[in-house]
Design an enzyme around this catalytic site. Structure first.
Site, PDB file in Angstrom:
ATOM      1  N   CYS A  68      -2.910 -12.069   2.869  1.00 21.54           N
ATOM      2  CA  CYS A  68      -2.757 -11.848   1.433  1.00 21.54           C
ATOM      3  C   CYS A  68      -3.803 -10.849   0.937  1.00 21.54           C
ATOM      4  O   CYS A  68      -4.809 -10.599   1.592  1.00 21.54           O
ATOM      5  CB  CYS A  68      -2.942 -13.151   0.659  1.00 21.54           C
ATOM      6  N   CYS A  72      -4.235 -12.644  -4.771  1.00 24.38           N
ATOM      7  CA  CYS A  72      -3.093 -13.539  -4.594  1.00 24.38           C
ATOM      8  C   CYS A  72      -3.287 -14.821  -5.409  1.00 24.38           C
ATOM      9  O   CYS A  72      -4.346 -15.449  -5.376  1.00 24.38           O
ATOM     10  CB  CYS A  72      -2.909 -13.882  -3.120  1.00 24.38           C
ATOM     11  N   CYS A  99       2.307 -12.043   2.988  1.00 26.02           N
ATOM     12  CA  CYS A  99       2.706 -13.008   1.969  1.00 26.02           C
ATOM     13  C   CYS A  99       3.746 -12.357   1.055  1.00 26.02           C
ATOM     14  O   CYS A  99       3.537 -11.245   0.556  1.00 26.02           O
ATOM     15  CB  CYS A  99       1.478 -13.423   1.153  1.00 26.02           C
ATOM     16  N   CYS A 102       2.319 -12.217  -2.996  1.00 26.62           N
ATOM     17  CA  CYS A 102       1.442 -11.151  -3.497  1.00 26.62           C
ATOM     18  C   CYS A 102       1.768  -9.778  -2.918  1.00 26.62           C
ATOM     19  O   CYS A 102       1.269  -8.766  -3.405  1.00 26.62           O
ATOM     20  CB  CYS A 102      -0.023 -11.498  -3.218  1.00 26.62           C
TER      21      CYS A 102
END
Length: 376
Positions: A68, A72, A99, A102
């Site tokens: 991430c 995030c 991810c 994000c």
């Protein structure tokens, strides 16, 4: 980011099986991916969801195999389950996947677009419109306006004005006539140059070129618990706040300005400056009139954005203005700050947490930080 039970919500359908990556496996990562990162600084950035550091590194969760960006919004994992890698490519090569909440891979595209826009603005003979800048970057105008400000701390128009003012300053310093300097800097008319110069140079182009000639600066030296403080201002606002200085130092900085004793208005400003020194957590919005390049202004704006009681490293400051490699220049810009305490360069530290330098002595820096609540 977190545990397996969150992954269906974060990554969409179908969910992939949960797995973990051991630290032994991490030792197999190619040396090119093992760039030195300050793990504690990275973790702190994730804890505060620092958007300004998006794209500078990624955090990878060993228990979920997800990486991430710092901002995030998902729940944070345990510290021992998170490692930090320099970029998404390194994370993917190590077996992690992005991810979908994000979308860390998209940050690089945004940053490239902003850098392209900066180059476009810098190469333009006249100030381009927001629509032209956004079209060059490949974004919708309203979206790119927010993106550009997030990355640089300035709107596209403000960045362009600062860039032109910086060129004007350089041309004047090289000895060119005011008229030639105005047009060489990219202005279509002197009126716009003079308006920008008042904002960015702190005085008109001719006054800047001629050592402050025609500018009236009032000054007073007041007593504070940290020693004597010089407070000086033009009609527009404060142009100098410094410890252990007086009229002689002010005259050396502005050799051709009219230097006068303070009046009632300046005495009122000086009282607020002393209040800020004694109680640096108190928010004050005082008028300022300082000159600086676009880079210096960005650093000073980043300093003023640091909340009382917090600090940032010079590297974090450089990164927050989109210039991660300009750590030394960021430190120099902190040292060039002419408004002590009001522009809180005392909140800038070395990456190892050391106090670093301070123009008015380390003990004063330490005292100011203690009064604010103790730094990081």
């Amino acid at each position: 980011m977190g545990n397996c039970f969150e992954r269906k919500w974060r990554e969409g359908w179908p969910p992939q099986p949960c797995y973990s990556i051991s630290m032994n496996q991490m030792s197999d990562i190619a040396p090119s991916m093992q760039q030195p990162l300050d793990a504690q600084a990275c973790w702190d950035a994730f804890m505060r969801r620092d958007r300004s550091l998006d794209g500078r590194f990624v955090g990878a969760v060993l228990t979920t195999g997800i990486y991430c960006k710092p901002s995030c919004a998902a729940r944070h994992p345990r510290r021992e389950n998170m490692i930090f890698l320099p970029d998404p490519a390194a994370a993917r090569a190590a077996g992690f996947r992005a991810c979908l909440r994000c979308r860390p891979d998209e940050v690089g595209r945004d940053r490239v677009a902003v850098e392209a826009a900066q180059a476009f603005i810098g190469a333009a003979e006249t100030l381009p419109s927001l629509e032209e800048i956004a079209a060059h970057a490949g974004y919708a105008p309203h979206h790119f306006h927010r993106l550009f400000k997030r990355e640089t701390g300035l709107t596209p128009a403000a960045y362009a004005r600062s860039l032109r003012a910086e060129r004007l300053k350089a041309a004047l310093a090289e000895g060119e006539s005011v008229t030639d300097a105005i047009y060489e800097a990219g202005y279509n008319a002197p009126s716009r140059a003079y308006a920008d110069a008042k904002r960015h140079l702190g005085m008109t182009p001719s006054a800047w070129k001629d050592g402050g000639r025609g500018v009236t600066i009032r000054h007073v030296v007041v007593v504070s618990s940290l020693g004597p403080v010089l407070v000086a201002a033009t009609a527009k606002g404060l142009c100098r706040i410094s410890f252990d200085e007086g009229e002689a130092e002010l005259r050396r900085r502005f050799p051709k300005a009219e230097i006068l004793p303070g009046d009632a208005a300046l005495e009122a400003l000086a009282a607020q400056v002393v209040r800020l020194i004694e109680e640096p957590t108190r928010p004050l919005d005082l008028p300022v009139d300082i000159c600086g390049t676009a880079f210096q202004q960005a650093v000073w704006a980043a300093l003023r954005a640091i909340p009382p009681g917090e600090t940032r490293s010079y590297a974090e400051i450089a990164t927050s203005i989109g210039r991660p490699r300009a750590v030394r220049a960021a430190g120099t810009a902190c040292g060039d700050n002419g408004l002590a305490v009001l522009i809180p360069c005392h909140r800038a530290l070395r990456s190892d947490g050391g106090l670093g330098g301070y123009a008015y002595g380390i003990e004063r820096k330490k005292t100011l930080l203690e009064r604010e609540g103790g730094g990081r």
